[in-house]
Design an enzyme around this catalytic site. Structure first.
Site, PDB file in Angstrom:
ATOM      1  N   LYS A 181       0.866  -1.170   0.000  1.00 29.66           N
ATOM      2  CA  LYS A 181       0.000   0.000   0.000  1.00 29.66           C
ATOM      3  C   LYS A 181       0.904   1.223   0.000  1.00 29.66           C
ATOM      4  O   LYS A 181       1.409   1.654   1.024  1.00 29.66           O
ATOM      5  CB  LYS A 181      -0.923   0.018   1.227  1.00 29.66           C
ATOM      6  N   GLU A 256       8.957   2.228  11.180  1.00 29.84           N
ATOM      7  CA  GLU A 256       9.982   3.273  11.041  1.00 29.84           C
ATOM      8  C   GLU A 256       9.199   4.575  10.959  1.00 29.84           C
ATOM      9  O   GLU A 256       8.557   4.859   9.957  1.00 29.84           O
ATOM     10  CB  GLU A 256      10.841   3.014   9.806  1.00 29.84           C
ATOM     11  N   CYS A 290      12.780  11.490   7.508  1.00 31.70           N
ATOM     12  CA  CYS A 290      12.499  11.279   8.926  1.00 31.70           C
ATOM     13  C   CYS A 290      13.756  11.332   9.780  1.00 31.70           C
ATOM     14  O   CYS A 290      13.693  11.655  10.967  1.00 31.70           O
ATOM     15  CB  CYS A 290      11.782   9.952   9.124  1.00 31.70           C
ATOM     16  N   GLU A 390       8.368  17.157  14.821  1.00 28.84           N
ATOM     17  CA  GLU A 390       8.907  16.932  13.485  1.00 28.84           C
ATOM     18  C   GLU A 390       8.240  17.897  12.511  1.00 28.84           C
ATOM     19  O   GLU A 390       7.011  17.962  12.431  1.00 28.84           O
ATOM     20  CB  GLU A 390       8.656  15.489  13.052  1.00 28.84           C
TER      21      GLU A 390
END
Length: 484
Positions: A181, A256, A290, A390
């Site tokens: 996906k 992750e 990230c 973030e």
């Protein structure tokens, strides 16, 4: 759907297909999810939104294929991976163009990093599989490693092809079957990859692709009782939802997730070169990584020097059309993330951080795309939002510290623990500091990247590891046979 891979990238209006059980199936009546060119904000096509029914068809196909594929000889899986590798290399330019269209990667960066790093994951899977011992005899017993089963792979929009190969290649190497996906925000490279898997002669049901939203396709895969493992790369919020859904059927979940990585400059670092490299590392891929080192920790007595060096490095980026080979920074990949980045820049100003370059106003001449100027804040303290959350854009925080102990304390003062950097002229000192940083990966003095080094997070940055043998073993179960 055309078999020609270039046709997938260039004729995006026809993307009404899913790839299940070795064939493309039309979904002409499916809800359409728009594909937007982030350089202009214009809608350039749409993909079919997969349904719960599509998820079930794909998982059923993968389950049906698993028994045979899990028993294939290593040589057979190596041959498939080698065909995948050859086709990726042959179609590298097509993939680079698709990445530039779908998420705004500068074409030079797509060619030099996005695609080659994706290829490297397939090569690494081949190298691991060539030497891996699936059976190891011990005193009185044997340890046997076996493929875990049907794997749902959920990938993000920021490194679309790279994250696909980082998951699909080791899963295939292990003997698993997969349902992919991809992000609905960057689907072109995934469609190209599905065609590549078809052209590589992947047995029916071993690889399946269902586009769609996280709320439908991601949730459906996470809860499906016939899925044995989920590997997700995405936000911490998404990772939590997937883990919660998967817990009901006790799936293995490899996550992750987010990061807020520190870049610790010790006082003996080569500031003249390392600061510029730090800005480039934090802002490459328009800051949409990230593990980007977006918190630059520097000795307070070197703060003015660092600010000047960092500002010069940020202002050297060339913003523009990602299809222009001179461009070194493209747009933010989508409208929602663009809004998020602008909101975080405003938060930095509101909290009293000192902006030394950039800002929320659009770059001149680029008002119609999702562009953000490279932005640096200094005097950032650990309590500020821009230091804790973030941002996922070209926004860097310079944070002064008084001594080495404070630097380590600031580096670890975060809910995340994905990546970290240490800059020092003394390798032993750098190693000592690196061991104390609570992250899954630490880089000393900007070393060369390798697809074999394990990658994953502490704390809210995830569970499990990807890349190399450590990532490969996530797709294996461990069986002990006594009296072997």
């Amino acid at each position: 759907m055309a078999a020609d891979p270039a046709g997938v990238a260039m004729h995006v209006d026809g993307m009404s297909c899913v790839y299940i059980d070795g064939r493309w199936d039309e979904r002409a009546d499916a809800q359409r999810l728009p594909v937007v060119d982030p350089a202009t904000g214009a809608t350039i096509g749409a993909v079919a939104a997969g349904t719960a029914g599509d998820v079930d068809l794909a998982v059923t196909a993968a389950r049906r294929a698993f028994d045979a594929f899990s028993q294939t000889p290593v040589a057979e899986r190596l041959a498939l991976l080698t065909r995948m590798l050859d086709l990726l290399e042959a179609r590298a330019e097509t993939f680079a163009q698709a990445l530039s269209i779908e998420m705004g990667a500068p074409i030079a960066f797509a060619r030099a990093s996005q695609v080659p790093f994706a290829i490297a994951h397939v090569r690494a899977a081949i190298e691991v599989l060539e030497r891996y011992a699936f059976t190891r005899e011990e005193a009185g017993y044997a340890v046997v490693k076996e493929p875990i089963g049907v794997c749902a792979l959920i990938t993000p929009w920021n490194w679309p092809l790279y994250q696909i190969t980082a998951k699909v290649a080791p899963a295939i190497a292990a003997g698993c079957t997969v349902v992919l996906k991809p992000s609905e925000l960057s689907p072109l490279s995934a469609l190209l990859f599905a065609q590549l898997m078809h052209d590589a002669g992947t047995p029916a049901g071993v690889f399946n692709l269902v586009n769609g939203t996280g709320e439908v396709v991601g949730a459906g895969l996470s809860a499906h009782p016939q899925v044995d493992m989920i590997s997700i790369t995405g936000s911490t919020r998404a990772g939590v939802l997937v883990a919660q859904a998967g817990a009901v059927t006790v799936k293995r979940v490899v996550q992750e997730l987010g990061g807020k990585s520190p870049n610790v400059f010790l006082d003996d670092a080569d500031f003249a070169t390392a600061v510029a490299k730090g800005v480039q590392s934090g802002m490459r891929n328009t800051g949409q990584s990230c593990s980007a080192p977006t918190r630059m920790l520097v000795p307070v007595h070197r703060l003015a020097e660092v600010e000047a060096l960092a500002k010069a490095a940020a202002e050297a980026f060339v913003l523009g059309d990602p299809r222009d080979e001179a461009t070194t920074m493209g747009p933010i990949a989508n409208a929602a993330q663009h809004g998020r980045v602008l909101a975080m820049i405003a938060a930095g100003e509101a909290d009293g951080a000192r902006m030394i370059c950039g800002g929320a106003s659009p770059p001149a001449g680029l008002e119609h795309g999702f562009f953000v100027r490279p932005t640096i804040f200094s005097g950032v303290t650990p309590d500020m939002r821009i230091a804790r959350e973030e941002i996922f854009g070209p926004v860097l925080c310079i944070m002064p510290y008084a001594d080495e102990e404070e630097a380590i304390r600031i580096a670890n003062d975060t809910p995340y623990g994905l990546g970290g950097h240490v800059q020092s002229g003394d390798r032993e000192r750098a190693r000592r500091v690196a061991r104390r940083i609570r992250t899954g990966q630490v880089l000393i003095n900007y070393p060369a990247w390798t697809a074999h080094a394990p990658f994953g997070g502490y704390k809210t940055s995830g569970n499990g590891r990807e890349y190399g043998v450590h990532g490969f073993e996530e797709y294996l179960e461990t069986k002990a046979i006594l009296g072997y």
